[in-house]
Each structure stands twice: as C-alpha cells, then as structure tokens.
Design a protein around this motif. Structure first.
Motif, short mmCIF file in Angstrom:
data_model
loop_
_atom_site.label_atom_id
_atom_site.label_comp_id
_atom_site.label_asym_id
_atom_site.label_seq_id
_atom_site.Cartn_x
_atom_site.Cartn_y
_atom_site.Cartn_z
N THR A 54 0.84 -1.19 0.00
CA THR A 54 0.00 0.00 0.00
C THR A 54 0.88 1.24 0.00
N LEU A 64 -3.25 3.47 -2.06
CA LEU A 64 -3.54 2.57 -3.18
C LEU A 64 -2.69 1.32 -3.09
N GLU A 109 -10.04 -0.18 -4.69
CA GLU A 109 -10.05 1.15 -4.09
C GLU A 109 -10.54 2.19 -5.10
#
Length: 461
Positions: free
Chosen positions: A133, A143, A170
């Motif tokens: 991430t 993200l 996401e």
C-alpha cells in the motif's frame, strides 16, 4: 548426578532448537527438512502479521494479493485459482523471452520497437503477485500496487478514464484533487522516449505480455512510503487501462532504469531496497527502502551483465539436492544466463539441469506416493493422510561464493493435499529465473548502486 542429567537435558533442548528450520514447525537436518503437511495449506480466513514492517519508517507490509491478508480478496473463503496463476506465470515467462530476443536482435537494451514502450518499462506481468500500500498525492490517497523487480515505471489508474479502466478495489486516483500533482512537459529529459505528446504534456504507454496495457500522462507526484514522504516522484497516471490486475491499482516498478523507484530515490535510500515474501498467503512480509534493519547475515552475489536494463542478472554456478551436487558445468547457464524476479512464480531452469534436479528429487522422495502433474508442474505427490513429510534440502551456489539454501516452503507448490508439486520447471531459450516461491521467507537485498543482490534466512520476522 541430577545436576549432570539436567545439564544434558538443557544441551539436548538447545540442539533441538538450533536444528529448527526457517519455517515454524519444521525440523531441519543437514540435508533434509521435516515439517507438518498442514503448514503447506494456510488458513483461508485468518491473517498472521509480521512485525518487521513496523520496525522501520521506510518499510511497508507485503501481502499476497490472493491471500487472507489482502483486502483485494473480496471472498475470504475462496480458494486460489492455481490454473490461472500457472497460466499467467507461463505468459510472463514467454513475455520475458520475447522481450529479450527483440532486445538482442536490435543490438540494444532499450524498448522493443514494435510496441514503442516509453519509459523503458518491462513489458511483463505476473500472476501470483505481491502487493503493498502506497500513499499518492496531497491529501494522501492509499492505493494497492503490485511491486515488480522486472518493471521500471510506477503507474496507477487515474480519473477520468477517457477510454476504459479495469475494475479495482479502491477508488481510482483523481489527480485534479491533489495539490502536488504536475504533468511532465514534453521538453523534459524524462520524456525523451515517450509514445507521444498532448498539449505539450508527455504521454506514456506500456503493453504487457498478456495484452494488458496502460496509457496516460507521465507526471510527478508526492508519494508516501510508510512514514516517509517523497516529493516529485515520476509515475504514470493511466487514463486508459485494461488487463487482469486482480483489483490492484497499478504497478510499483523496482527495476534498474532511471524511472524506477530505487533510482528516483537514490539520494534518500542509497539505491538499496529489500523485501521478504511471506511463507504463505495467510502471512505478511515487508518491502523496505534503505539499509536500515538489513540482517548482518546477508550474503551477496554480484549482479551479472544481462541484456535488459530492468532485470537483475545473477550467476548460478551450482545446485545441490540433499547431499547430491548436480552436474552443472560453466556452460549450463551460459547461453541465456539467469535472473532473479519477484513476479515469476515458479523457478525456471535449463531443461537438462531441471531433468537432473527432478531425477535426484524423485529418488529421495521415492517413499511418497506420486500423482499426475498439472500445467508446467510435472513432479507431484499425494500427501493425503500424512502428518509430516521429509524433503531433501535444495541449495543454489551463486557467483562470489554465495550459497542460498531454500526454505522448506520454497521447494513445493501445494495445489491440494493430494497434489503437492516440486516448484520448478524446465525451459530453454530463456534465462533461468529464480522465482518468488523459492524466495519465500528469505530477506532479499538489492544493493543496486553496489551492483549486488543479497540473501539471508528468516527475513520476515
């Protein structure tokens, strides 16, 4: 007498502890591992966190995108689609072959002319990939990106999707909402290999081997890696993207070219990064930038010359299976060489080398019931009803005198309890590839500036 007995018991306990394998619950001898069959099949619903990612401010957790630790996996009880994983793994290998053959034919190590890949990105995409991430933009937008040592350009999907965007878990990054986003002008040196320009803005395009692709603007943006904030990082803001990216928002490029994250952050992290791939899909590993926390037991091998600016070449000079040394000559790997790759799942060896490794492995596993293979895996066993199994150790000797002994979890690929396979395959006309199954639980250190790759056991804890 009782004191002596207690002393001997302590010594015996110490010896047992020292013989414990890298993988919890596995006992290691000089030339074999014995471990619980159940440890090959992780829980589909629980996640075991590694503590190492929290020990450094520049370290982020690594999770298997198909595992219980991944928020991209919407159905926690779903089984891995091994057929698809192995199919896409073979597609990546074939893409590596195609890319290298075109580079060699052109007499260069730049982009293939047929696809006009800008940013010299590696046109390869894996299957059973690992994700991290990353925060992008101001304010930060977290993200999930697949990290890949075979790619250079980092990119993510961006709004608006002018043509199409694939489905990701996401929300898609909106560059217009970030105060730190800037398009790269066509006059920039970073745009010298661009596909084209639009209103003096640099455009990029990456076509992967399985026909996935991303197109959009080359831009600069603020990236947040764990607790580190990095300004003006070049990345691709993709507004036309298609492919099987399994819900991830894009790619984090860890190759050797100038647009890779290690190259761009060289002044901050000295062009050094390391990672540990977890023992199973139910565990986490880490990706760490810089030299903080690197084990003192790391042994390095030089990065060899290789006809690709992205790949990390290594020299494999020997392989042992248990107490048997394979008959590897100086010419065994000389034609196509070898690379280490985070995105290839199953290690590939020259056909002749693999045939000998398989023969010795089968001989040492003769007491176990064999079962038919699947896809590229041709040496499989039925462990149904068994509590423990004993495997021969497998070790790679590399240039510079470094010996890398695989963890027990780095030898087998478990499909089902009745079909557990040797995680190697034979293939010619490509470089040998040290894949990510074989890298499990080890700390892999990329000292890009120093031109070397290092290995150490117990890298995830």
């Amino acid at each position: 007498m009782s004191i002596m007995k207690n002393f001997l018991n302590v010594i015996l306990l110490l010896c047992v502890c020292l013989s414990w394998c890298f993988t919890e619950g596995a006992e290691k001898k000089d030339d074999s591992y014995t471990f619980q069959v159940s440890s090959l099949f992780p829980s589909s619903s629980s996640c075991v966190l590694s503590s190492k990612a929290s020990n450094s401010k520049s370290s982020v957790r690594v999770v298997h995108m198909h595992g219980a630790c991944s928020h991209l996996r919407t159905n926690k009880d779903a089984r891995l689609d091994h057929e698809e994983i192995l199919r896409r793994d073979q597609a990546r290998v074939e893409s590596i072959r195609s890319k290298l053959s075109k580079n060699i034919a052109d007499g260069s190590v730049s982009m293939t002319k047929s696809t006009e890949l800008p940013a010299k990105d590696g046109s390869i995409l894996g299957s059973a990939n690992y994700i991290i991430t990353v925060g992008i933009g101001t304010p930060k937008h977290d993200l999930s990106l697949v990290f890949d040592t075979g790619s250079d350009l980092t990119w993510t999907q961006c709004q608006p999707c002018l043509k199409s965007c694939y489905s990701q878990t996401e929300p898609i990054f909106n560059a217009s909402s970030s105060s730190s986003y800037h398009n790269v002008p066509c006059s920039s040196q970073m745009c010298e290999n661009a596909a084209s320009c639009s209103d003096s803005k640099c455009l990029y395009e990456v076509l992967y081997g399985d026909n996935s692709f991303t197109q959009g603007f080359l831009a600069k943006e603020r990236f947040t890696l764990a607790n580190d904030v990095l300004d003006d990082v070049y990345f691709g803001c993709g507004e036309n993207n298609q492919g099987l990216f399994n819900g991830a928002a894009g790619i984090l490029g860890l190759g050797r070219d100038k647009l890779s994250i290690p190259s761009q952050t060289a002044t901050t992290y000295n062009n050094i990064f390391s990672y540990c791939l977890p023992s199973s899909e139910s565990n986490t590993g880490h990706l760490t930038f810089g030299s903080a926390g690197i084990s003192n037991s790391v042994k390095f091998t030089p990065v060899s010359s290789f006809p690709s600016p992205s790949s990390y070449g290594i020299d494999i000079v020997g392989i042992s299976v248990g107490d048997n040394e394979l008959e590897i000559t100086p010419t065994s790997f000389s034609r196509d060489g070898a690379i280490i790759d985070s995105g290839t799942v199953i290690t590939r060896l020259p056909t002749k080398v693999y045939a000998e490794l398989r023969s010795v492995f089968k001989e040492k596993m003769s007491s176990y019931k064999s079962t038919p293979g699947r896809s590229i895996l041709d040496t499989c066993y039925d462990f149904t009803g068994l509590d423990t199994v004993t495997l021969p150790t497998i070790a790679f000797s590399m240039g510079g005198g470094t010996v890398v002994e695989l963890d027990g979890m780095g030898i087998l690929y478990p499909l089902t309890q009745s079909q557990v396979c040797l995680a190697f395959a034979g293939e010619d006309d490509i470089p040998a590839i040290f894949g990510n199954v074989q890298q499990k639980t080890m700390e892999i250190v990329y000292d890009v500036a120093g031109g070397r790759v290092g290995f150490a056991p117990n890298g995830c804890s």
